[in-house]
Design an enzyme around this catalytic site. Sequence first.
Site, mmCIF file in Angstrom:
data_model
loop_
_atom_site.group_PDB
_atom_site.id
_atom_site.type_symbol
_atom_site.label_atom_id
_atom_site.label_comp_id
_atom_site.label_asym_id
_atom_site.label_seq_id
_atom_site.Cartn_x
_atom_site.Cartn_y
_atom_site.Cartn_z
ATOM 1 C CG HIS A 224 -0.345 0.190 2.540
ATOM 2 N ND1 HIS A 224 -1.075 0.415 3.680
ATOM 3 C CD2 HIS A 224 0.943 0.161 2.952
ATOM 4 C CE1 HIS A 224 -0.279 0.519 4.719
ATOM 5 N NE2 HIS A 224 0.950 0.375 4.310
ATOM 6 C CD GLU B 163 0.497 -0.651 8.345
ATOM 7 O OE1 GLU B 163 -0.282 -0.136 9.171
ATOM 8 O OE2 GLU B 163 1.054 -0.001 7.458
ATOM 9 C CB CYS C 22 4.057 9.172 1.473
ATOM 10 S SG CYS C 22 3.035 10.372 2.291
ATOM 11 C CG HIS D 223 3.181 -3.495 5.982
ATOM 12 N ND1 HIS D 223 4.243 -3.072 6.743
ATOM 13 C CD2 HIS D 223 2.594 -2.372 5.499
ATOM 14 C CE1 HIS D 223 4.285 -1.736 6.722
ATOM 15 N NE2 HIS D 223 3.298 -1.287 5.967
ATOM 16 C CG HIS E 100 5.440 0.506 2.481
ATOM 17 N ND1 HIS E 100 4.791 1.705 2.315
ATOM 18 C CD2 HIS E 100 4.903 -0.047 3.589
ATOM 19 C CE1 HIS E 100 3.925 1.879 3.287
ATOM 20 N NE2 HIS E 100 3.966 0.823 4.067
ATOM 21 C CG ASP F 155 -3.006 -13.158 0.184
ATOM 22 O OD1 ASP F 155 -2.065 -12.618 0.763
ATOM 23 O OD2 ASP F 155 -2.929 -14.280 -0.358
ATOM 24 C CG HIS F 156 -0.121 -12.223 -2.792
ATOM 25 N ND1 HIS F 156 -0.330 -12.927 -1.629
ATOM 26 C CD2 HIS F 156 1.192 -12.350 -3.084
ATOM 27 C CE1 HIS F 156 0.819 -13.470 -1.245
ATOM 28 N NE2 HIS F 156 1.760 -13.141 -2.099
HETATM 29 NI NI NI Z 1 2.472 0.448 5.636
#
Ligand code: NI
Length: 284
Positions: free
Chosen positions: A18, A126, A38, A43, A41, A81-82
């Site tokens: 996200h 997260e 921002c 998780h 990336h 997911d994914h």
């Molecule tokens: Ni994050």
Amino acid sequence: MARDTVRLVRRVDFEASHRLRVHSLSEAENRERFGRECDLHGHNWALCVGFEGQVDPVTGMVVNIADVDDFLRAHVVAELDHRRLDLDHASFRDVPPTAENVAVWVWARIGRPFDGVALVSVQVREGARAEAEYRGEPGRVDGTQMVELTRAYEFSASHRLHSDDMSDDENRALYGKCNNPNGHGHDYRVEITVRGPVACETGGVVDVPWLDALAQREVVDRMHYRHLNTDVPELNGMAPTTENLTRAVFDLLAPAFEGASADLRRVRVYETPKSWFDCEAEST
Ligand code: NI
């Protein structure tokens, strides 16, 4: 919780990327609000979903875990997911996929799938350092939800357990090897839990860079690579047990929340992975 009621929590995991933005804010405003979140990336996320109900006298279960897994996989995980949450998910194109907003979305998505069983909590982890927990709010209509956000920080410090109110023999007998005059040390983990309303458009209980800077200033900068007996004035005159440390951390953080939109609810300090200590605000 009623005496004949049992709560069960089931965890399911997913992986997703996200990037956090509010479209109406400028680049600089977004960066101020979300910091590094921002940037695109990903998780490893975990959902811990709590249900409460009566135990069936025949099966001995509140609800069959296999049914919970089937439901969560089909109706929740399959949607997350994914994925890249801010692009691939219709619900997060206009509201940022913060852990807080994901928790509120998961709550609504689950609803009430099992007869006689109530959904009571949705916790969204997260990565290893942030989690949001939403416990629902029947009847709330103003477009905001009360969510708890927890963020974790670490520092390494030495200490010696010793009380000036006891003799050397009494100290040795009580604290054992922790009374070693030259001290010993730990990698401490501090979890800070704040609670406040989440407006879905912005998706945050608190500005994360603000909370991170507060924890850095009041906890990490004061305690990382220090000797707690001598280097931390807040612990002067008392044994630097993790009980006292947890209280000191809570008291160092609390003034910053006066007038803030979120409340400081809890400070948890892990001395080791096997023992941790909580200091909580009085219930409101
Ligand atoms: Ni994050």
